[in-house]
Motif scaffolding. Structure first.
Motif, PDB file in Angstrom:
ATOM      1  N   GLY A  69       9.048  24.397  52.303  1.00  0.00           N
ATOM      2  CA  GLY A  69       7.804  24.101  52.226  1.00  0.00           C
ATOM      3  C   GLY A  69       7.344  23.489  50.689  1.00  0.00           C
ATOM      4  N   GLY A  70       6.212  22.862  50.667  1.00  0.00           N
ATOM      5  CA  GLY A  70       5.811  22.012  49.285  1.00  0.00           C
ATOM      6  C   GLY A  70       5.938  22.887  48.059  1.00  0.00           C
ATOM      7  N   ARG A  71       5.653  24.189  48.190  1.00  0.00           N
ATOM      8  CA  ARG A  71       5.670  24.844  46.821  1.00  0.00           C
ATOM      9  C   ARG A  71       7.336  25.186  46.853  1.00  0.00           C
ATOM     10  N   ASP A  72       8.162  25.357  47.566  1.00  0.00           N
ATOM     11  CA  ASP A  72       9.451  25.565  47.550  1.00  0.00           C
ATOM     12  C   ASP A  72      10.003  24.063  46.756  1.00  0.00           C
ATOM     13  N   LEU A  73       9.607  23.010  47.273  1.00  0.00           N
ATOM     14  CA  LEU A  73      10.163  21.765  46.725  1.00  0.00           C
ATOM     15  C   LEU A  73       9.730  21.558  45.445  1.00  0.00           C
ATOM     16  N   ALA A  74       8.436  21.887  45.022  1.00  0.00           N
ATOM     17  CA  ALA A  74       7.913  22.138  43.773  1.00  0.00           C
ATOM     18  C   ALA A  74       9.031  22.897  42.849  1.00  0.00           C
ATOM     19  N   CYS A  75       9.146  23.988  43.262  1.00  0.00           N
ATOM     20  CA  CYS A  75      10.156  24.801  42.297  1.00  0.00           C
ATOM     21  C   CYS A  75      11.653  24.414  42.357  1.00  0.00           C
ATOM     22  N   LEU A  76      12.032  23.852  43.312  1.00  0.00           N
ATOM     23  CA  LEU A  76      13.311  23.065  43.017  1.00  0.00           C
ATOM     24  C   LEU A  76      13.356  21.880  42.088  1.00  0.00           C
ATOM     25  N   GLU A  77      12.284  21.099  42.334  1.00  0.00           N
ATOM     26  CA  GLU A  77      12.100  20.155  41.256  1.00  0.00           C
ATOM     27  C   GLU A  77      12.217  20.502  39.827  1.00  0.00           C
ATOM     28  N   SER A  78      11.618  21.633  39.557  1.00  0.00           N
ATOM     29  CA  SER A  78      11.428  22.390  38.050  1.00  0.00           C
ATOM     30  C   SER A  78      12.643  22.849  37.777  1.00  0.00           C
ATOM     31  N   ALA A  79      13.299  23.103  38.774  1.00  0.00           N
ATOM     32  CA  ALA A  79      14.642  24.291  38.581  1.00  0.00           C
ATOM     33  C   ALA A  79      15.910  23.316  38.075  1.00  0.00           C
ATOM     34  N   GLY A  80      16.026  21.836  38.363  1.00  0.00           N
ATOM     35  CA  GLY A  80      17.272  21.084  38.360  1.00  0.00           C
ATOM     36  C   GLY A  80      16.770  19.763  38.069  1.00  0.00           C
ATOM     37  N   TYR A  81      17.678  19.127  37.343  1.00  0.00           N
ATOM     38  CA  TYR A  81      17.695  17.532  37.241  1.00  0.00           C
ATOM     39  C   TYR A  81      17.791  16.792  38.324  1.00  0.00           C
ATOM     40  N   ALA A  82      18.812  17.368  39.116  1.00  0.00           N
ATOM     41  CA  ALA A  82      19.200  16.408  40.220  1.00  0.00           C
ATOM     42  C   ALA A  82      17.977  16.323  41.555  1.00  0.00           C
ATOM     43  N   PHE A  83      16.807  17.319  41.605  1.00  0.00           N
ATOM     44  CA  PHE A  83      15.842  17.252  42.236  1.00  0.00           C
ATOM     45  C   PHE A  83      14.641  16.488  41.607  1.00  0.00           C
ATOM     46  N   ARG A  84      14.684  16.342  40.317  1.00  0.00           N
ATOM     47  CA  ARG A  84      13.508  15.614  39.850  1.00  0.00           C
ATOM     48  C   ARG A  84      13.858  14.199  39.347  1.00  0.00           C
ATOM     49  N   ARG A  85      15.085  13.957  39.630  1.00  0.00           N
ATOM     50  CA  ARG A  85      15.458  12.496  39.112  1.00  0.00           C
ATOM     51  C   ARG A  85      15.114  11.564  40.001  1.00  0.00           C
ATOM     52  N   ALA A  86      14.462  10.317  39.139  1.00  0.00           N
ATOM     53  CA  ALA A  86      14.041   9.124  39.981  1.00  0.00           C
ATOM     54  C   ALA A  86      14.838   8.701  40.894  1.00  0.00           C
ATOM     55  N   ALA A  87      14.242   8.269  42.088  1.00  0.00           N
ATOM     56  CA  ALA A  87      14.963   7.824  43.522  1.00  0.00           C
ATOM     57  C   ALA A  87      15.859   6.416  42.766  1.00  0.00           C
ATOM     58  N   ASP A  88      15.215   5.711  41.911  1.00  0.00           N
ATOM     59  CA  ASP A  88      15.913   4.522  41.225  1.00  0.00           C
ATOM     60  C   ASP A  88      16.197   3.326  42.256  1.00  0.00           C
ATOM     61  N   GLN A  89      15.495   3.316  43.402  1.00  0.00           N
ATOM     62  CA  GLN A  89      15.584   2.236  44.367  1.00  0.00           C
ATOM     63  C   GLN A  89      14.321   1.905  44.788  1.00  0.00           C
ATOM     64  N   THR A  90      13.898   0.703  44.929  1.00  0.00           N
ATOM     65  CA  THR A  90      12.761  -0.015  45.494  1.00  0.00           C
ATOM     66  C   THR A  90      12.756  -0.173  46.724  1.00  0.00           C
ATOM     67  N   PRO A  91      11.406   0.002  47.355  1.00  0.00           N
ATOM     68  CA  PRO A  91      10.170  -0.010  46.762  1.00  0.00           C
ATOM     69  C   PRO A  91       9.685   1.325  46.334  1.00  0.00           C
ATOM     70  N   TYR A  92      10.676   2.449  46.112  1.00  0.00           N
ATOM     71  CA  TYR A  92       9.903   4.031  46.108  1.00  0.00           C
ATOM     72  C   TYR A  92       9.163   4.121  44.793  1.00  0.00           C
ATOM     73  N   ARG A  93       7.777   4.457  44.827  1.00  0.00           N
ATOM     74  CA  ARG A  93       7.297   4.975  43.850  1.00  0.00           C
ATOM     75  C   ARG A  93       7.518   6.438  43.237  1.00  0.00           C
ATOM     76  N   TYR A  94       8.263   6.919  44.270  1.00  0.00           N
ATOM     77  CA  TYR A  94       8.273   8.593  43.602  1.00  0.00           C
ATOM     78  C   TYR A  94       9.031   8.741  42.669  1.00  0.00           C
ATOM     79  N   ARG A  95       8.882   9.800  41.833  1.00  0.00           N
ATOM     80  CA  ARG A  95       9.655   9.931  40.593  1.00  0.00           C
ATOM     81  C   ARG A  95      10.713  11.332  40.872  1.00  0.00           C
ATOM     82  N   SER A  96      10.904  11.545  42.225  1.00  0.00           N
ATOM     83  CA  SER A  96      12.035  12.940  42.340  1.00  0.00           C
ATOM     84  C   SER A  96      12.346  12.747  43.899  1.00  0.00           C
ATOM     85  N   ILE A  97      13.433  13.317  44.077  1.00  0.00           N
ATOM     86  CA  ILE A  97      13.937  13.449  45.314  1.00  0.00           C
ATOM     87  C   ILE A  97      13.084  14.266  46.172  1.00  0.00           C
TER      88      ILE A  97
END
Length: 545
Positions: free
Chosen positions: A84-112
């Protein structure tokens, strides 16, 4: 998490991903390795803050370090799981791999994690059926976070009992009785034993405690509604049952005579149509079919049945020759003397008694047929749920806004003043709150938010607003119910002077009650408890079981 304001919030993820996956020999710049995370997938904390030996919800346990996984593999694992959304937010704050920028256009998102939330959102039927402008409005109200949108969709599923992935069952309260259906379709009743409204036969011993309805043991029920003194329910096969006090034909069995229906009885007369959504009012019943049609029966005075007359009906009658003919009905709410109907297009219709503006048409004229509430449409509101009470009404839009109208006694409209509102008015006091459910009671209103808070305003009779104290009689503006702070509320039901809430923690769901207990409607063992200001947990009622 912030996003580039100049980018399209809905990139074509599938096309870009397919190019990367189909070319394993692509340059290293397009398949960069993830930096080493502090831990493996199996040791990432969940949203509850506890480690899960089976892995994060929806992901198998593994000892493979995250840096060894290609970006697109990690993304696929997250986007195709049930996280779920809350779990994804928790993963994002737990490790760099989950919050790393996608680094590929045209993605605007800053995390996996954010991209995975986007992918999950696009597969949710509830979101897909919304117009694009409504989806974008919700996205912006969720602080431009698809993780928040995903969490909101889950909260809507819990509050409406319409999605098995999020369902914790459903509760509904009548004047003095209650009915609950678990996630597996088992039905329990408790409270006042008069008028056969518990459905357990002519003998209703132990009525104040939740007990299963014997006649429904082998029937899976999907939705229930408790009226003033009768109950209606829809089964997984689309059958319709009613029980309780039949007056003016509200039980739909062919008789207008007042009598008791002690056990659930099948309602016929709908020509094979399957019931999907139901609502029981004071003395009338409203049913939406799986094909979006509307049937009504019971007391017809003031036009609450929407049939063009004020006649009572003892059998279900199809509502036709009205503005609803070209609409698909998705939700209904029967009040004491009026009816609200929500359609797939996000429109709201009302009919019945118009006094104090409860119909929302700008006046107080009765309506014999369903009429579009134009004020909401003009405001660009896409209604997803509505609630009709004794004297006022309320609605929640698909982007989490709340509107109220009708009688303003005790500040039950949430606008501070107690004046009546003849047309829908947004409750500004809720600010940025994202509402998923509204429930209107006798001069009181409850709103459940996507983060599990219960907001309440209006008449605090016998502690029924959930503030846990008696120092005030009315609350004219939205306030969080103090007695439930710390509980994750997903659903609310309002009786005459008592209230039930469903709370959820992990995979378990429980029911709490507070307010008046004159006839055992709180569902507690003690019969010496006239009123409870503090929430009581109901024993023997496991909503997920």
């Amino acid at each position: 998490m912030e996003n580039d304001e100049n980018c399209d919030p809905r990139p074509n993820l599938h096309r870009t991903l397919s190019k990367t996956r189909s070319n394993p020999d692509a340059p290293q710049a397009k398949q960069r390795r993830l930096k080493r995370a502090p831990d493996s997938v199996s040791s990432v904390p969940t949203s509850s803050g506890m480690r899960n030996d089976e892995g994060v919800r929806g992901i198998p346990s593994t000892t493979t370090a995250l840096p060894d996984l290609p970006y697109y593999v990690l993304f696929h694992m997250l986007s195709t799981s049930e996280i779920g959304g809350r779990d994804l937010a928790c993963l994002e704050s737990a490790g760099y791999a989950f919050r790393r920028a996608a680094d590929q256009t045209p993605y605007r998102y800053r995390s996996i994690a954010e991209m995975a939330a986007y992918e999950q959102c696009q597969r949710r039927p509830w979101l897909k059926q919304l117009p694009e402008k409504v989806q974008l409005a919700l996205f912006h109200r969720c602080n431009r976070s698809w993780k928040r949108v995903l969490a909101y969709i889950g909260a809507v599923g819990s509050s409406t009992n319409t999605d098995d992935r999020f369902s914790g069952g459903q509760v509904s309260s009548g004047q003095y009785h209650n009915v609950a259906v678990t996630a597996k379709g088992a039905v329990y009743t408790f409270g006042g034993t008069e008028e056969g409204c518990l459905g357990r036969g002519s003998v209703n011993g132990g009525g104040n405690m939740p007990r299963p309805v014997p006649a429904l043991r082998r029937i899976r029920v999907l939705q229930v509604s408790a009226g003033q003194s009768h109950t209606v329910l829809a089964t997984s096969s689309g059958e319709l049952y009613t029980f309780g006090l039949n007056q003016f034909g509200c039980c739909g069995h062919g008789s207008l005579e007042k009598h008791l229906v002690h056990e659930p009885r099948l309602v016929t007369g709908m020509g094979g149509a399957k019931a999907a959504r139901v609502s029981a009012g004071m003395a009338h019943t409203v049913v939406a079919t799986d094909q979006g049609k509307l049937y009504t029966f019971g007391r017809g005075i003031f036009g609450r049945l929407g049939l063009g007359t004020e006649a009572d009906e003892a059998f279900p009658q199809l509502v036709q020759d009205s503005d609803l003919d070209d609409e698909f009905v998705t939700q209904v709410s029967a009040g004491v003397s009026h009816t609200l109907i929500v359609t797939r297009a996000g429109n709201l219709f009302s009919c019945g008694y118009g006094l104090k503006g409860r119909l929302g048409h700008g006046g107080e004229v009765n309506e014999l047929r369903p009429r579009l509430v134009a004020g909401l449409q003009e405001a660009g509101a896409h209604v997803m749920q509505a609630s009709a009470g004794p004297e006022h009404s309320g609605a929640v839009t698909a982007d989490g806004r709340v509107y109220t109208w009708g009688g303003g006694w005790c500040g039950c409209l949430g606008h501070v003043a107690e004046e009546n509102e003849l047309a829908p008015r947004e409750v500004e006091g809720l600010g940025d709150v994202l509402a998923v459910q509204i429930k209107v009671g006798k001069r009181k209103t409850f709103v459940v938010s996507d983060v599990g808070k219960l907001w309440a305003f209006g008449w605090s009779a016998l502690g029924s607003l959930g503030y846990g104290e008696t120092g005030f009689d009315k609350v004219p503006h939205p306030t969080v119910a103090a007695a439930l702070v710390g509980s994750n509320v997903v659903q609310v039901a309002a009786g005459l002077y008592h209230t039930l809430v469903v709370t959820r923690a992990g995979d378990s769901a429980r029911v709490l009650s507070f307010g008046d207990n004159e006839k055992g409607q709180l569902g507690v063992a003690s019969t010496q408890l006239p009123t409870s200001l503090a929430p009581w947990e109901l024993e023997g009622l496991e909503m997920r079981g």
